[in-house]
Design a protein around this motif. Structure first.
Motif, PDB file in Angstrom:
ATOM      1  N   ASN A  41       0.848  -1.192   0.000  1.00 51.07           N
ATOM      2  CA  ASN A  41       0.000   0.000   0.000  1.00 51.07           C
ATOM      3  C   ASN A  41       0.885   1.244   0.000  1.00 51.07           C
ATOM      4  O   ASN A  41       2.072   1.163  -0.270  1.00 51.07           O
ATOM      5  CB  ASN A  41      -0.991  -0.033   1.178  1.00 51.07           C
ATOM      6  N   ASP A  42       0.319   2.395   0.319  1.00 45.01           N
ATOM      7  CA  ASP A  42       1.056   3.663   0.245  1.00 45.01           C
ATOM      8  C   ASP A  42       1.834   4.008   1.505  1.00 45.01           C
ATOM      9  O   ASP A  42       2.305   5.139   1.651  1.00 45.01           O
ATOM     10  CB  ASP A  42       0.088   4.803  -0.075  1.00 45.01           C
ATOM     11  N   CYS A  43       1.975   3.071   2.412  1.00 44.52           N
ATOM     12  CA  CYS A  43       2.654   3.330   3.683  1.00 44.52           C
ATOM     13  C   CYS A  43       4.009   4.010   3.511  1.00 44.52           C
ATOM     14  O   CYS A  43       4.273   5.004   4.178  1.00 44.52           O
ATOM     15  CB  CYS A  43       2.786   2.039   4.485  1.00 44.52           C
ATOM     16  N   PRO A  44       4.882   3.549   2.642  1.00 48.02           N
ATOM     17  CA  PRO A  44       6.188   4.220   2.547  1.00 48.02           C
ATOM     18  C   PRO A  44       6.113   5.672   2.081  1.00 48.02           C
ATOM     19  O   PRO A  44       6.997   6.464   2.374  1.00 48.02           O
ATOM     20  CB  PRO A  44       6.945   3.374   1.515  1.00 48.02           C
ATOM     21  N   HIS A  45       5.061   6.029   1.385  1.00 45.21           N
ATOM     22  CA  HIS A  45       4.958   7.376   0.822  1.00 45.21           C
ATOM     23  C   HIS A  45       4.127   8.318   1.682  1.00 45.21           C
ATOM     24  O   HIS A  45       4.393   9.521   1.713  1.00 45.21           O
ATOM     25  CB  HIS A  45       4.369   7.312  -0.590  1.00 45.21           C
ATOM     26  N   CYS A  46       3.138   7.791   2.374  1.00 46.53           N
ATOM     27  CA  CYS A  46       2.245   8.672   3.130  1.00 46.53           C
ATOM     28  C   CYS A  46       2.970   9.361   4.282  1.00 46.53           C
ATOM     29  O   CYS A  46       2.642  10.500   4.624  1.00 46.53           O
ATOM     30  CB  CYS A  46       1.008   7.926   3.617  1.00 46.53           C
ATOM     31  N   CYS A  47       3.960   8.706   4.855  1.00 47.07           N
ATOM     32  CA  CYS A  47       4.689   9.317   5.969  1.00 47.07           C
ATOM     33  C   CYS A  47       5.395  10.595   5.515  1.00 47.07           C
ATOM     34  O   CYS A  47       5.396  11.605   6.228  1.00 47.07           O
ATOM     35  CB  CYS A  47       5.683   8.324   6.561  1.00 47.07           C
ATOM     36  N   ARG A  48       5.984  10.567   4.342  1.00 48.87           N
ATOM     37  CA  ARG A  48       6.648  11.767   3.808  1.00 48.87           C
ATOM     38  C   ARG A  48       5.627  12.871   3.562  1.00 48.87           C
ATOM     39  O   ARG A  48       5.881  14.052   3.841  1.00 48.87           O
ATOM     40  CB  ARG A  48       7.386  11.408   2.512  1.00 48.87           C
ATOM     41  N   GLU A  49       4.459  12.502   3.041  1.00 47.31           N
ATOM     42  CA  GLU A  49       3.392  13.489   2.815  1.00 47.31           C
ATOM     43  C   GLU A  49       2.970  14.116   4.144  1.00 47.31           C
ATOM     44  O   GLU A  49       2.759  15.325   4.224  1.00 47.31           O
ATOM     45  CB  GLU A  49       2.188  12.832   2.140  1.00 47.31           C
ATOM     46  N   CYS A  50       2.851  13.289   5.177  1.00 42.95           N
ATOM     47  CA  CYS A  50       2.450  13.789   6.497  1.00 42.95           C
ATOM     48  C   CYS A  50       3.488  14.747   7.062  1.00 42.95           C
ATOM     49  O   CYS A  50       3.138  15.791   7.610  1.00 42.95           O
ATOM     50  CB  CYS A  50       2.248  12.630   7.470  1.00 42.95           C
ATOM     51  N   ILE A  51       4.748  14.376   6.956  1.00 44.56           N
ATOM     52  CA  ILE A  51       5.808  15.245   7.468  1.00 44.56           C
ATOM     53  C   ILE A  51       5.698  16.629   6.834  1.00 44.56           C
ATOM     54  O   ILE A  51       5.719  17.648   7.526  1.00 44.56           O
ATOM     55  CB  ILE A  51       7.196  14.632   7.190  1.00 44.56           C
ATOM     56  N   ASP A  52       5.549  16.660   5.530  1.00 43.60           N
ATOM     57  CA  ASP A  52       5.512  17.940   4.813  1.00 43.60           C
ATOM     58  C   ASP A  52       4.281  18.774   5.163  1.00 43.60           C
ATOM     59  O   ASP A  52       4.393  19.974   5.419  1.00 43.60           O
ATOM     60  CB  ASP A  52       5.587  17.706   3.306  1.00 43.60           C
ATOM     61  N   ILE A  53       3.109  18.147   5.181  1.00 44.89           N
ATOM     62  CA  ILE A  53       1.890  18.925   5.440  1.00 44.89           C
ATOM     63  C   ILE A  53       1.810  19.336   6.904  1.00 44.89           C
ATOM     64  O   ILE A  53       1.338  20.436   7.213  1.00 44.89           O
ATOM     65  CB  ILE A  53       0.599  18.194   4.966  1.00 44.89           C
ATOM     66  N   CYS A  54       2.292  18.505   7.818  1.00 50.10           N
ATOM     67  CA  CYS A  54       2.278  18.882   9.238  1.00 50.10           C
ATOM     68  C   CYS A  54       3.193  20.074   9.497  1.00 50.10           C
ATOM     69  O   CYS A  54       2.847  20.969  10.267  1.00 50.10           O
ATOM     70  CB  CYS A  54       2.669  17.693  10.112  1.00 50.10           C
ATOM     71  N   LEU A  55       4.348  20.073   8.856  1.00 49.13           N
ATOM     72  CA  LEU A  55       5.260  21.211   8.990  1.00 49.13           C
ATOM     73  C   LEU A  55       4.613  22.478   8.445  1.00 49.13           C
ATOM     74  O   LEU A  55       4.636  23.530   9.099  1.00 49.13           O
ATOM     75  CB  LEU A  55       6.578  20.928   8.276  1.00 49.13           C
ATOM     76  N   LEU A  56       4.017  22.377   7.272  1.00 49.95           N
ATOM     77  CA  LEU A  56       3.337  23.536   6.685  1.00 49.95           C
ATOM     78  C   LEU A  56       2.196  24.011   7.583  1.00 49.95           C
ATOM     79  O   LEU A  56       2.025  25.213   7.796  1.00 49.95           O
ATOM     80  CB  LEU A  56       2.802  23.188   5.291  1.00 49.95           C
ATOM     81  N   CYS A  57       1.448  23.080   8.128  1.00 50.10           N
ATOM     82  CA  CYS A  57       0.322  23.422   9.006  1.00 50.10           C
ATOM     83  C   CYS A  57       0.812  24.156  10.253  1.00 50.10           C
ATOM     84  O   CYS A  57       0.249  25.183  10.638  1.00 50.10           O
ATOM     85  CB  CYS A  57      -0.420  22.137   9.386  1.00 50.10           C
ATOM     86  N   ALA A  58       1.861  23.650  10.872  1.00 50.63           N
ATOM     87  CA  ALA A  58       2.408  24.294  12.067  1.00 50.63           C
ATOM     88  C   ALA A  58       2.930  25.692  11.750  1.00 50.63           C
ATOM     89  O   ALA A  58       2.705  26.639  12.515  1.00 50.63           O
ATOM     90  CB  ALA A  58       3.526  23.429  12.655  1.00 50.63           C
ATOM     91  N   GLN A  59       3.598  25.827  10.623  1.00 46.18           N
ATOM     92  CA  GLN A  59       4.129  27.132  10.235  1.00 46.18           C
ATOM     93  C   GLN A  59       3.003  28.123   9.940  1.00 46.18           C
ATOM     94  O   GLN A  59       3.065  29.282  10.349  1.00 46.18           O
ATOM     95  CB  GLN A  59       5.035  26.987   9.021  1.00 46.18           C
ATOM     96  N   ALA A  60       1.983  27.668   9.219  1.00 45.69           N
ATOM     97  CA  ALA A  60       0.855  28.546   8.885  1.00 45.69           C
ATOM     98  C   ALA A  60       0.120  28.986  10.143  1.00 45.69           C
ATOM     99  O   ALA A  60      -0.263  30.151  10.277  1.00 45.69           O
ATOM    100  CB  ALA A  60      -0.093  27.841   7.922  1.00 45.69           C
TER     101      ALA A  60
END
Length: 80
Positions: free
Chosen positions: A8-27
């Motif tokens: 499944n997408d497990c190896p890729h979703c973690c990278r997506e989460c890292i990026d969007i969580c960082l953006l969310c915290a910064q925003a």
């Protein structure tokens, strides 16, 4: 799981989460007028990642899924 094979997408979703969580915290920190929209997207991505990682028995995947569920819940409340 990044760089590992998966059914499944497990190896890729973690990278997506890292990026969007960082953006969310910064925003949120800069009180962006787009914070609510970014938080909504973050909740969606974290929910997806929790589903993907939660499908694996690995301890690190289960911990990731739990953290993603918590993050999704928090982001959902911030997007309202």
């Amino acid at each position: 799981m990044i760089g590992k094979s998966s059914d499944n997408d497990c190896p890729h979703c973690c990278r997506e989460c890292i990026d969007i969580c960082l953006l969310c915290a910064q925003a949120s920190a800069r009180e962006s007028k787009y914070s609510a929209q970014i938080c909504k997207l973050c909740a969606e991505i974290c929910s997806w990642c929790a589903e993907q990682c939660g499908a694996h028995d690995h301890d690190h995947c289960q911990r990731c899924a739990e953290a993603c569920r918590d993050c999704a819940k928090t982001c959902k409340s911030m997007s309202a």
